[in-house]
Design an enzyme around this catalytic site. Sequence first.
Site, PDB file in Angstrom:
ATOM      1  N   CYS A  62     -37.009 -34.300  15.341  1.00 59.75           N
ATOM      2  CA  CYS A  62     -36.654 -33.531  16.529  1.00 59.75           C
ATOM      3  C   CYS A  62     -37.698 -33.709  17.603  1.00 59.75           C
ATOM      4  O   CYS A  62     -38.869 -33.890  17.311  1.00 59.75           O
ATOM      5  CB  CYS A  62     -36.609 -32.048  16.197  1.00 59.75           C
ATOM      6  SG  CYS A  62     -35.250 -31.617  15.146  1.00 59.75           S
TER       7      CYS A  62
ATOM      8  N   THR B 223     -46.376 -46.633  18.308  1.00 58.22           N
ATOM      9  CA  THR B 223     -45.580 -46.417  19.523  1.00 58.22           C
ATOM     10  C   THR B 223     -45.983 -47.445  20.578  1.00 58.22           C
ATOM     11  O   THR B 223     -45.140 -48.123  21.170  1.00 58.22           O
ATOM     12  CB  THR B 223     -45.781 -44.977  20.054  1.00 58.22           C
ATOM     13  OG1 THR B 223     -45.285 -44.078  19.065  1.00 58.22           O
ATOM     14  CG2 THR B 223     -45.053 -44.752  21.364  1.00 58.22           C
TER      15      THR B 223
ATOM     16  N   ASN C 175     -37.289 -43.773   9.099  1.00 55.05           N
ATOM     17  CA  ASN C 175     -38.243 -42.686   8.886  1.00 55.05           C
ATOM     18  C   ASN C 175     -37.590 -41.358   8.519  1.00 55.05           C
ATOM     19  O   ASN C 175     -38.256 -40.450   8.038  1.00 55.05           O
ATOM     20  CB  ASN C 175     -39.133 -42.500  10.126  1.00 55.05           C
ATOM     21  CG  ASN C 175     -38.340 -42.397  11.402  1.00 55.05           C
ATOM     22  OD1 ASN C 175     -37.554 -43.280  11.738  1.00 55.05           O
ATOM     23  ND2 ASN C 175     -38.526 -41.315  12.129  1.00 55.05           N
TER      24      ASN C 175
ATOM     25  N   HIS D 219     -52.220 -44.097  10.756  1.00 54.03           N
ATOM     26  CA  HIS D 219     -52.227 -42.721  10.209  1.00 54.03           C
ATOM     27  C   HIS D 219     -51.135 -42.477   9.171  1.00 54.03           C
ATOM     28  O   HIS D 219     -51.099 -41.412   8.554  1.00 54.03           O
ATOM     29  CB  HIS D 219     -52.186 -41.678  11.335  1.00 54.03           C
ATOM     30  CG  HIS D 219     -50.888 -41.545  12.053  1.00 54.03           C
ATOM     31  ND1 HIS D 219     -50.000 -40.541  11.786  1.00 54.03           N
ATOM     32  CD2 HIS D 219     -50.325 -42.271  13.046  1.00 54.03           C
ATOM     33  CE1 HIS D 219     -48.951 -40.651  12.584  1.00 54.03           C
ATOM     34  NE2 HIS D 219     -49.119 -41.700  13.358  1.00 54.03           N
TER      35      HIS D 219
ATOM     36  N   THR E 116     -60.998 -50.378  26.519  1.00 51.83           N
ATOM     37  CA  THR E 116     -62.050 -50.504  25.505  1.00 51.83           C
ATOM     38  C   THR E 116     -61.497 -50.189  24.119  1.00 51.83           C
ATOM     39  O   THR E 116     -60.821 -49.177  23.930  1.00 51.83           O
ATOM     40  CB  THR E 116     -63.212 -49.531  25.835  1.00 51.83           C
ATOM     41  OG1 THR E 116     -63.677 -49.848  27.153  1.00 51.83           O
ATOM     42  CG2 THR E 116     -64.360 -49.671  24.847  1.00 51.83           C
TER      43      THR E 116
HETATM   44  N1  PLP Z   1     -42.001 -45.982  13.947  1.00 54.85           N
HETATM   45  C1  PLP Z   1     -41.682 -45.222  12.896  1.00 54.85           C
HETATM   46  C2  PLP Z   1     -40.608 -45.673  11.965  1.00 54.85           C
HETATM   47  C3  PLP Z   1     -42.358 -44.015  12.658  1.00 54.85           C
HETATM   48  O1  PLP Z   1     -42.010 -43.252  11.617  1.00 54.85           O
HETATM   49  C4  PLP Z   1     -43.370 -43.626  13.569  1.00 54.85           C
HETATM   50  C5  PLP Z   1     -44.066 -42.337  13.413  1.00 54.85           C
HETATM   51  O2  PLP Z   1     -43.464 -41.329  13.061  1.00 54.85           O
HETATM   52  C6  PLP Z   1     -43.681 -44.461  14.644  1.00 54.85           C
HETATM   53  C7  PLP Z   1     -42.969 -45.630  14.805  1.00 54.85           C
HETATM   54  C8  PLP Z   1     -44.750 -44.105  15.647  1.00 54.85           C
HETATM   55  O3  PLP Z   1     -46.021 -44.350  15.118  1.00 54.85           O
HETATM   56  P1  PLP Z   1     -47.335 -43.793  15.842  1.00 54.85           P
HETATM   57  O4  PLP Z   1     -47.429 -42.355  15.506  1.00 54.85           O
HETATM   58  O5  PLP Z   1     -48.443 -44.614  15.267  1.00 54.85           O
HETATM   59  O6  PLP Z   1     -47.174 -44.026  17.305  1.00 54.85           O
END
Ligand code: PLP
Length: 376
Positions: A323, A70, A149, A201, A237
């Site tokens: 959602c 993100t 996703n 993750h 940091t």
């Molecule tokens: N982009 C996609 C396609 C994702 O599936 C996700 C997480 O669900 C993210 C970005 C966000 O990743 P993060 O949880 O590392 O912020």
Amino acid sequence: MIYFDNAATTRPDPEVVKKVAWCMENTFGNPSSLHKLGIQAQLEIDAARKQLAGVLAAAPETIFFTSGATESSNLAVRGAAGAYGRRRKRVITSSVEHSSVREAFNRLEEEGFEVVRISPRKDGNFSISDFTDAVDENTCLISIMMVNNETGYILPVKQIFTQAKRKNPEIITHCDAVQAFMKLPVKPADIKADLVSVSAHKIYGPKGAGALYVRKGIRLIKQNLGGKQERGMRGGTEAVPVIAGFGEAVRLLGSNMSQRKEYTYSLKKYLLMRLSEIQGISVNSREDAAPYIVNISAVGIRSEIMLHYLEERDIYISSGSACSKGAKSGVLSQFGISPEAEDSALRISFSHHNTTEEIDIFVQALAEGCARLKRK
Ligand code: PLP
């Protein structure tokens, strides 16, 4: 427990857990400190950076650590628009992006950018020319995800970026590669991406670590204001333990990518075969989608109801439409999926650790759920 929610997050590899714990105990120094403890911490970051650079076929200096994808995508989209969008105010994205990109573009729009959002055609497919037609001399940025996703749909990122750059060599290209990283080849130079976001993750690493690939020579306006960490790109940091854990996760997955993919294809094929035995299940993901994500609908049963029914049987999946506090993302409808199917959408997302035996148990529970919950 049957865990089929690997697109949401993955269970950290035990070796990653060990690495994170080891770093917390042993390399707790601040990487900016000039003494030995600081240098040790910095060495852990440098090692992780090398691991990531290796799988991306990029130079270590092009990798910048963040708190997750993100943040990486926020930095990419807002940072690039800030650096290159003073006069060129047109930006392009797809209509099926993750909220981290979608909302960054919404913000650009509020700030006066002209945002072009390209949707799939009626058949649920993206057309490369829809993107390239939108590129003009005023376009400063295009951002497209590699694997969706919610559905696993694979976007033709390389072709779009190549043609976009042909039409406007100044354009900056960003790819959210979160659901593709370590699953499909992600090589920024090959796909003509100037910026690529990835997350730890989703690949058996810890939460709280991500990275942005930034091609040499690309300028970004820094978003996390503060210290000079990450060579001035991101203040704050560095989270040494989780960054080191990210590097370890990449190292552990380093080889066998195609074997894992083949195996996951076999899981997907098996699941689809077994699902065809259940009445009332429709499949929303395309056959040529990435094998890791299969979106289906148990039409007539709301997603959350089925999700909790399965949860009671220790089976974990997602509602198929990402959602946020009850509000659907709208991505499935972009792919031409009906509102009824969207309301009952379920996302099964695989890890290479899953088995066909787990699929059998899941399918049985799903079939029972369909029979019981529809009657109510
Ligand atoms: N982009 C996609 C396609 C994702 O599936 C996700 C997480 O669900 C993210 C970005 C966000 O990743 P993060 O949880 O590392 O912020």
